[in-house]
Design a protein around this motif. Sequence first.
Motif, PDB file in Angstrom:
ATOM      1  N   GLY A   1       0.837  -1.189   0.000  1.00  0.00           N
ATOM      2  CA  GLY A   1       0.000   0.000   0.000  1.00  0.00           C
ATOM      3  C   GLY A   1       0.871   1.238   0.000  1.00  0.00           C
ATOM      4  O   GLY A   1       2.028   1.195  -0.409  1.00  0.00           O
ATOM      5  N   ASP A   2       0.319   2.305   0.522  1.00  0.00           N
ATOM      6  CA  ASP A   2       1.078   3.551   0.577  1.00  0.00           C
ATOM      7  C   ASP A   2       1.705   3.720   1.964  1.00  0.00           C
ATOM      8  O   ASP A   2       1.516   2.884   2.854  1.00  0.00           O
ATOM      9  N   ILE A   3       2.460   4.793   2.129  1.00  0.00           N
ATOM     10  CA  ILE A   3       3.163   5.036   3.384  1.00  0.00           C
ATOM     11  C   ILE A   3       2.191   5.193   4.549  1.00  0.00           C
ATOM     12  O   ILE A   3       2.501   4.816   5.674  1.00  0.00           O
ATOM     13  N   VAL A   4       1.003   5.694   4.287  1.00  0.00           N
ATOM     14  CA  VAL A   4       0.010   5.863   5.354  1.00  0.00           C
ATOM     15  C   VAL A   4      -0.422   4.497   5.882  1.00  0.00           C
ATOM     16  O   VAL A   4      -0.481   4.277   7.095  1.00  0.00           O
ATOM     17  N   SER A   5      -0.703   3.566   4.983  1.00  0.00           N
ATOM     18  CA  SER A   5      -1.100   2.220   5.419  1.00  0.00           C
ATOM     19  C   SER A   5       0.054   1.520   6.130  1.00  0.00           C
ATOM     20  O   SER A   5      -0.166   0.791   7.101  1.00  0.00           O
ATOM     21  N   LEU A   6       1.273   1.753   5.673  1.00  0.00           N
ATOM     22  CA  LEU A   6       2.444   1.163   6.320  1.00  0.00           C
ATOM     23  C   LEU A   6       2.576   1.668   7.751  1.00  0.00           C
ATOM     24  O   LEU A   6       2.720   0.881   8.691  1.00  0.00           O
TER      25      LEU A   6
ATOM     26  N   ILE B   1       2.246   1.166  13.689  1.00  0.00           N
ATOM     27  CA  ILE B   1       1.823   1.744  14.966  1.00  0.00           C
ATOM     28  C   ILE B   1       0.620   1.008  15.553  1.00  0.00           C
ATOM     29  O   ILE B   1       0.434   0.983  16.761  1.00  0.00           O
ATOM     30  N   GLY B   2      -0.186   0.409  14.683  1.00  0.00           N
ATOM     31  CA  GLY B   2      -1.357  -0.324  15.152  1.00  0.00           C
ATOM     32  C   GLY B   2      -2.572   0.566  15.371  1.00  0.00           C
ATOM     33  O   GLY B   2      -3.322   0.378  16.326  1.00  0.00           O
ATOM     34  N   VAL B   3      -2.745   1.547  14.477  1.00  0.00           N
ATOM     35  CA  VAL B   3      -3.899   2.441  14.548  1.00  0.00           C
ATOM     36  C   VAL B   3      -4.580   2.482  13.182  1.00  0.00           C
ATOM     37  O   VAL B   3      -4.061   1.961  12.206  1.00  0.00           O
ATOM     38  N   GLU B   4      -5.732   3.132  13.145  1.00  0.00           N
ATOM     39  CA  GLU B   4      -6.451   3.264  11.881  1.00  0.00           C
ATOM     40  C   GLU B   4      -5.764   4.269  10.960  1.00  0.00           C
ATOM     41  O   GLU B   4      -5.096   5.192  11.422  1.00  0.00           O
TER      42      GLU B   4
ATOM     43  N   LYS C   1      -7.006   6.707   9.287  1.00  0.00           N
ATOM     44  CA  LYS C   1      -7.427   8.097   9.478  1.00  0.00           C
ATOM     45  C   LYS C   1      -6.666   8.760  10.621  1.00  0.00           C
ATOM     46  O   LYS C   1      -6.390   9.956  10.565  1.00  0.00           O
ATOM     47  N   THR C   2      -6.271   7.988  11.623  1.00  0.00           N
ATOM     48  CA  THR C   2      -5.484   8.534  12.729  1.00  0.00           C
ATOM     49  C   THR C   2      -4.119   8.993  12.230  1.00  0.00           C
ATOM     50  O   THR C   2      -3.636  10.067  12.597  1.00  0.00           O
ATOM     51  N   ILE C   3      -3.495   8.189  11.390  1.00  0.00           N
ATOM     52  CA  ILE C   3      -2.194   8.538  10.817  1.00  0.00           C
ATOM     53  C   ILE C   3      -2.334   9.767   9.915  1.00  0.00           C
ATOM     54  O   ILE C   3      -1.496  10.667   9.941  1.00  0.00           O
ATOM     55  N   LEU C   4      -3.383   9.817   9.113  1.00  0.00           N
ATOM     56  CA  LEU C   4      -3.582  10.956   8.217  1.00  0.00           C
ATOM     57  C   LEU C   4      -3.707  12.268   8.985  1.00  0.00           C
ATOM     58  O   LEU C   4      -3.137  13.283   8.585  1.00  0.00           O
TER      59      LEU C   4
ATOM     60  N   TYR D   1       2.678  17.875   7.067  1.00  0.00           N
ATOM     61  CA  TYR D   1       2.758  17.937   5.605  1.00  0.00           C
ATOM     62  C   TYR D   1       1.469  18.528   5.035  1.00  0.00           C
ATOM     63  O   TYR D   1       0.405  18.400   5.635  1.00  0.00           O
ATOM     64  N   GLU D   2       1.586  19.127   3.864  1.00  0.00           N
ATOM     65  CA  GLU D   2       0.420  19.616   3.144  1.00  0.00           C
ATOM     66  C   GLU D   2      -0.129  18.462   2.330  1.00  0.00           C
ATOM     67  O   GLU D   2       0.350  18.167   1.235  1.00  0.00           O
ATOM     68  N   LEU D   3      -1.142  17.815   2.877  1.00  0.00           N
ATOM     69  CA  LEU D   3      -1.674  16.605   2.261  1.00  0.00           C
ATOM     70  C   LEU D   3      -2.961  16.841   1.468  1.00  0.00           C
ATOM     71  O   LEU D   3      -3.530  15.907   0.953  1.00  0.00           O
ATOM     72  N   GLY D   4      -3.414  18.058   1.404  1.00  0.00           N
ATOM     73  CA  GLY D   4      -4.683  18.311   0.728  1.00  0.00           C
ATOM     74  C   GLY D   4      -5.816  18.012   1.679  1.00  0.00           C
ATOM     75  O   GLY D   4      -5.698  18.156   2.884  1.00  0.00           O
ATOM     76  N   VAL D   5      -6.923  17.538   1.158  1.00  0.00           N
ATOM     77  CA  VAL D   5      -8.105  17.258   1.970  1.00  0.00           C
ATOM     78  C   VAL D   5      -7.897  15.968   2.734  1.00  0.00           C
ATOM     79  O   VAL D   5      -7.605  14.927   2.163  1.00  0.00           O
ATOM     80  N   VAL D   6      -8.026  16.054   4.048  1.00  0.00           N
ATOM     81  CA  VAL D   6      -7.919  14.874   4.910  1.00  0.00           C
ATOM     82  C   VAL D   6      -9.280  14.667   5.557  1.00  0.00           C
ATOM     83  O   VAL D   6      -9.729  15.495   6.344  1.00  0.00           O
ATOM     84  N   LYS D   7      -9.952  13.574   5.205  1.00  0.00           N
ATOM     85  CA  LYS D   7     -11.249  13.257   5.794  1.00  0.00           C
ATOM     86  C   LYS D   7     -11.035  12.338   6.976  1.00  0.00           C
ATOM     87  O   LYS D   7     -10.302  11.356   6.870  1.00  0.00           O
ATOM     88  N   THR D   8     -11.677  12.643   8.090  1.00  0.00           N
ATOM     89  CA  THR D   8     -11.550  11.802   9.288  1.00  0.00           C
ATOM     90  C   THR D   8     -12.806  11.025   9.542  1.00  0.00           C
ATOM     91  O   THR D   8     -13.823  11.245   8.981  1.00  0.00           O
TER      92      THR D   8
END
Length: 92
Positions: free
Chosen positions: A60-65, A70-73, A75-78, A85-92
Motif C-alpha cells: 500500500g502507501d506510506i500511510v497504510s504502512l 503503529i497499530g492504529v487506523e 485516518k489517525t495517521i492521516l 505535511y500539506e496533504l490536501g483534503v484529509v477526511k476523518t
Amino acid sequence: MTRVEAINSLAELERVNWHVEPISDDEVRILCPSHEDKTPSASLNVHKNLWTCHACHAGGDIVSLLALIIGVERKTILVELSSRYELGVVKT
C-alpha cells in the motif's frame, strides 16, 4: 484527495523507530508489519511512497504502512501527518 507523495517516508519511519536498509536511491528494504518478519522482506519506494512485501504480498502507501506499524487506523495517521505535511483534503 490526499497527496501521499508529499510525505517524507524516511523521516516518518525514523520517527517510529522502524529500521530501513537502502537498496538504491529510490528503494529501501524494511521488515513487513503484516507478518512476523525476521528478515526484511518488504520494499518501499521512497519517492512514490508505495510499499510491497515480497513474502506475503501485503502493500500500500506510506500511510497504510505507518498505520500497520503503529497499530492504529489509517485516518489517525492521516490526521497526524497533516500536521507536518500539506496533504490536501484529509477526511476523518
